[in-house]
Every structure is written in C-alpha cells, then in structure tokens.
Design an enzyme around this catalytic site. Structure first.
Site, PDB file in Angstrom:
ATOM      1  N   ARG A 127       0.862  -1.180   0.000  1.00 28.14           N
ATOM      2  CA  ARG A 127       0.000   0.000   0.000  1.00 28.14           C
ATOM      3  C   ARG A 127       0.901   1.233   0.000  1.00 28.14           C
ATOM      4  O   ARG A 127       2.087   1.158   0.345  1.00 28.14           O
ATOM      5  CB  ARG A 127      -0.909   0.014   1.231  1.00 28.14           C
ATOM      6  CG  ARG A 127      -1.879  -1.172   1.309  1.00 28.14           C
ATOM      7  CD  ARG A 127      -2.712  -1.100   2.578  1.00 28.14           C
ATOM      8  NE  ARG A 127      -3.698  -2.173   2.629  1.00 28.14           N
ATOM      9  CZ  ARG A 127      -3.499  -3.364   3.194  1.00 28.14           C
ATOM     10  NH1 ARG A 127      -2.319  -3.617   3.768  1.00 28.14           N
ATOM     11  NH2 ARG A 127      -4.445  -4.282   3.218  1.00 28.14           N
ATOM     12  N   LYS A 158      -2.329  -2.494   7.496  1.00 28.51           N
ATOM     13  CA  LYS A 158      -3.746  -2.292   7.774  1.00 28.51           C
ATOM     14  C   LYS A 158      -4.217  -3.320   8.799  1.00 28.51           C
ATOM     15  O   LYS A 158      -3.928  -4.511   8.667  1.00 28.51           O
ATOM     16  CB  LYS A 158      -4.558  -2.429   6.481  1.00 28.51           C
ATOM     17  CG  LYS A 158      -5.985  -1.953   6.604  1.00 28.51           C
ATOM     18  CD  LYS A 158      -6.663  -1.927   5.249  1.00 28.51           C
ATOM     19  CE  LYS A 158      -8.072  -1.367   5.341  1.00 28.51           C
ATOM     20  NZ  LYS A 158      -8.729  -1.326   4.022  1.00 28.51           N
ATOM     21  N   HIS A 207      -2.356   3.262  -5.668  1.00 24.47           N
ATOM     22  CA  HIS A 207      -3.009   2.026  -5.222  1.00 24.47           C
ATOM     23  C   HIS A 207      -3.368   1.125  -6.405  1.00 24.47           C
ATOM     24  O   HIS A 207      -3.518  -0.086  -6.234  1.00 24.47           O
ATOM     25  CB  HIS A 207      -4.264   2.358  -4.416  1.00 24.47           C
ATOM     26  CG  HIS A 207      -4.701   1.237  -3.515  1.00 24.47           C
ATOM     27  ND1 HIS A 207      -3.988   0.860  -2.396  1.00 24.47           N
ATOM     28  CD2 HIS A 207      -5.776   0.407  -3.568  1.00 24.47           C
ATOM     29  CE1 HIS A 207      -4.602  -0.148  -1.801  1.00 24.47           C
ATOM     30  NE2 HIS A 207      -5.679  -0.449  -2.492  1.00 24.47           N
ATOM     31  N   ARG A 221      -1.005  -1.715  -6.763  1.00 26.17           N
ATOM     32  CA  ARG A 221      -1.246  -2.860  -5.868  1.00 26.17           C
ATOM     33  C   ARG A 221      -2.305  -3.777  -6.469  1.00 26.17           C
ATOM     34  O   ARG A 221      -2.186  -5.006  -6.405  1.00 26.17           O
ATOM     35  CB  ARG A 221      -1.681  -2.344  -4.502  1.00 26.17           C
ATOM     36  CG  ARG A 221      -2.078  -3.430  -3.495  1.00 26.17           C
ATOM     37  CD  ARG A 221      -2.346  -2.787  -2.143  1.00 26.17           C
ATOM     38  NE  ARG A 221      -3.190  -3.591  -1.296  1.00 26.17           N
ATOM     39  CZ  ARG A 221      -2.753  -4.511  -0.423  1.00 26.17           C
ATOM     40  NH1 ARG A 221      -1.451  -4.751  -0.337  1.00 26.17           N
ATOM     41  NH2 ARG A 221      -3.596  -5.172   0.338  1.00 26.17           N
ATOM     42  N   HIS A 248      -4.505  -9.534   3.244  1.00 26.21           N
ATOM     43  CA  HIS A 248      -5.958  -9.546   3.385  1.00 26.21           C
ATOM     44  C   HIS A 248      -6.376 -10.484   4.508  1.00 26.21           C
ATOM     45  O   HIS A 248      -5.869 -11.606   4.612  1.00 26.21           O
ATOM     46  CB  HIS A 248      -6.628  -9.989   2.081  1.00 26.21           C
ATOM     47  CG  HIS A 248      -6.591  -8.954   1.013  1.00 26.21           C
ATOM     48  ND1 HIS A 248      -6.797  -9.239  -0.319  1.00 26.21           N
ATOM     49  CD2 HIS A 248      -6.367  -7.613   1.067  1.00 26.21           C
ATOM     50  CE1 HIS A 248      -6.711  -8.124  -1.031  1.00 26.21           C
ATOM     51  NE2 HIS A 248      -6.444  -7.125  -0.210  1.00 26.21           N
ATOM     52  N   TYR A 274     -10.151  -9.817  -7.438  1.00 25.37           N
ATOM     53  CA  TYR A 274      -9.217  -9.662  -8.553  1.00 25.37           C
ATOM     54  C   TYR A 274      -9.420 -10.714  -9.635  1.00 25.37           C
ATOM     55  O   TYR A 274      -8.828 -10.618 -10.711  1.00 25.37           O
ATOM     56  CB  TYR A 274      -7.774  -9.707  -8.039  1.00 25.37           C
ATOM     57  CG  TYR A 274      -7.457  -8.571  -7.112  1.00 25.37           C
ATOM     58  CD1 TYR A 274      -7.387  -7.264  -7.587  1.00 25.37           C
ATOM     59  CD2 TYR A 274      -7.254  -8.784  -5.751  1.00 25.37           C
ATOM     60  CE1 TYR A 274      -7.112  -6.203  -6.742  1.00 25.37           C
ATOM     61  CE2 TYR A 274      -6.976  -7.731  -4.898  1.00 25.37           C
ATOM     62  CZ  TYR A 274      -6.908  -6.447  -5.400  1.00 25.37           C
ATOM     63  OH  TYR A 274      -6.655  -5.400  -4.547  1.00 25.37           O
TER      64      TYR A 274
END
Length: 335
Positions: free
Chosen positions: A152, A177, A283, A286, A309, A318
């Site tokens: 990120r 995150k 972003h 990514r 994630h 994706y």
C-alpha cells in the site's frame, strides 16, 4: 483506520475554544490506544464537526437522535461516500464509548452505510510497463515496490531500512492495515536501486547527526525501551522527507518519511505521459500486482498472504479479469 483520508480543516475554531478539555481527552485516549496520527486527525475533525453542527453543545447533552441526524445530513445534504459516513460514525462511537464512557443503547438504531461493491481499476501488463517507464528516480523505485511487492502507499512510505532484506529478497511490512505484520516479495530487479537509495539515506542521516539531530519517530513505546534506537540507521525511513519537521507527538525536530502527495502527483503525471485513459493512482499498482500474479497462475491463498488480506473473499475480487471471469467468456456476437 490507518489509511483514513485526511479531511479539510473546520474554519470555526470556537468549537476548539469551547471544548478544549474534551478534545484533549479524545487525543489522549487515541494515543493511549496507539491509534495512528492520521486516524487521530480524522476523528478530531468529525467530533469538532458534530459539535459545530449541533450549536456547539457538549456531546454529553446529546444522544442517538443527534448522531443519527448528523449522519443522515452527511449522506443527504453533503452526499459523502459510505466509507466517509462510516468513518464519522466510528469517531462518534469512540467519543461516547472511550471518552465519555456512556452506555449506548440508542446506537442500535444507527445503521452503518453499506459500501457498494466496486471493481478495482487494473492496468494491462503493457500499460503497467508504460506507466513505470514514465517515472524516474525515487518515484520510479517507489512505484516499482507498489507493483512488485503489492505494498500500500503508506506501507511503502513508512518502510524502514531494517525491514528490507536484500539477501533474501524479502520485505517485512510492520503494522500494516489492521496493525498486522506480514512478509512479501522484494523484486530482484529493484535490489540495486534500493542499495543506492539506502546509501543516500545513510549519507543524509550522518549529516543530521552532525547537525545534532538524526532522530526518527518510533512506534508505540520503543523509544523508551530502546532510547538509542531513534538515531540508528536501521530505524530510518527508506524514503525520508527532504526537510526535517517537528513531531506533533513530542514536539521534537525529526526526519519523517516523504509525504504521500509526492508519489500521487508523480503517478498521475506518468499516466498522462503514458497515454493511459484510466483513473490511475498509486493504489492501482497494488491491484495490478494481485491481478497479474493470479493471471500467471499464483495460488489465491498465497496472493492473500502477500497482500495482507484478512479474508480470501477480499482477494477474490481480482479474479474479475481472469479467464474464469467475464474476460474468459466468448461473446455470442464473436461466434
């Protein structure tokens, strides 16, 4: 909340003057719980705006009716996004639960806005190559890390020298995150450029030390546990700011990391130069990292771990560009 967008400042400072102790207590509680500075700024902004919207009344005098009206106004009059509305709600929840220590039975009626599922913008391999070729120097290295390691934007900017392992081609992301650590791949093609960047940081750090500075902000209580670590090269940012600045947490002059706007502007300019007619941001790289790995046959669980994630369902978005998605269907018109 680590990656909350920094909101515009409220011009009416009478809110701050009227409730200084409340806002200072909010700030103190946020720092006790180790919230990021960006989250602190966002929460204080929404609390000030909530107080101002209700005639500068103290939040203790208000409740669910005022919170619900405030959130409704954000959605209907100000037309903010669902994520922005939820950020405001999180700030008010923190205020009432953590600072005012109030029971919140009325919060049961406050509904969080549901975010609409949106497909990410993904560039083709050729577009990605053109975008990276349009960048140069430090920005090219940063963009290469976003695309080559799946970082990120803020993870890239907060990267410290000690977390770059050139021997093992590995990057350790600290407190990403959700405040989670993870390891991801370091592209071998970037090793030489990273060595040069780290050597430049070493020279800059020596100059700071000679000038009586050289300290960097450390996470949580590490500054007390390791009092000399803040001036060690290992803890310095890989991408330091050009100028030293005062740390808002302790008032000392330190060398922070680069501002996010530098790379954001560079990527937008590079997209125009490359003739890419898509909304491109850092972003986006990514998103390209994840999509291109899945296209190449990488296991989705592996990609999930590299991205950090929590749920594989987040990574599955994706697959919309893979052969088993809409792109793999042959239109009846083409038959």
């Amino acid at each position: 909340m680590e990656y909350a967008r920094k909101p515009a400042a409220i011009s009416n400072e009478s809110v701050v003057r009227r409730h200084p102790r409340l806002l200072e207590e909010v700030r103190r509680r946020l720092r006790v719980k180790h919230y990021s500075l960006r989250t602190e700024q966002a929460y204080l902004y929404w609390i000030r705006r909530y107080i101002h919207a209700n005639g500068k009344r103290h939040p203790r005098e208000m409740g669910g009716k005022q919170v619900e009206a405030f959130l409704t106004q954000l959605a209907t009059r100000d037309r903010v996004s669902a994520s922005t509305q939820n950020q405001a709600l999180s700030a008010l929840l923190f205020l009432y639960r953590e600072v005012l220590a109030q029971d919140l039975p009325w919060m049961e009626n406050v509904v969080r806005a549901k975010r609409s599922p949106r497909l990410p913008v993904v560039l083709s391999r050729a577009e990605t190559r053109a975008l990276l070729a349009a960048l140069s120097g430090r920005e090219a290295l940063q963009a290469g890390l976003l695309y080559g390691s799946g970082l990120r934007l803020m993870e890239c900017l907060r990267l410290r020298i000690k977390d770059v392992d050139l021997a093992r081609n590995e990057i350790t992301v600290r407190e990403g995150k959700g405040r989670k650590d993870r390891r991801t791949v370091l592209p071998g093609s970037l090793r030489a450029a990273l060595r040069v960047q780290i050597d430049q940081v070493r020279v800059l750090h020596l100059r700071d030390l000679e000038a009586g500075f050289g300290a960097v902000s450390l996470p949580a209580a590490l500054a007390r546990k390791y009092p000399n670590a803040e001036k060690e090269l290992a803890w310095q940012y890989v991408f330091p700011a050009m100028r030293r600045a005062v740390d808002p947490l302790d008032g000392r002059e330190k060398r922070h990391h680069l501002d996010a706007g530098v790379l954001q502007r560079a990527v937008r300019s590079a997209a125009r130069l490359a003739g890419i007619d898509k909304p491109v941001s850092p972003h986006t790289l990514r998103h390209c990292f994840a999509t291109h790995l899945l296209e190449a046959g990488a296991d989705i669980r592996t990609v999930q771990e590299l991205l950090g994630h929590k749920d594989v369902a987040t990574t599955q978005i994706y697959t919309h560009v893979l052969n088993r998605g809409a792109g793999g269907v042959l239109s009846p018109l083409d038959r």
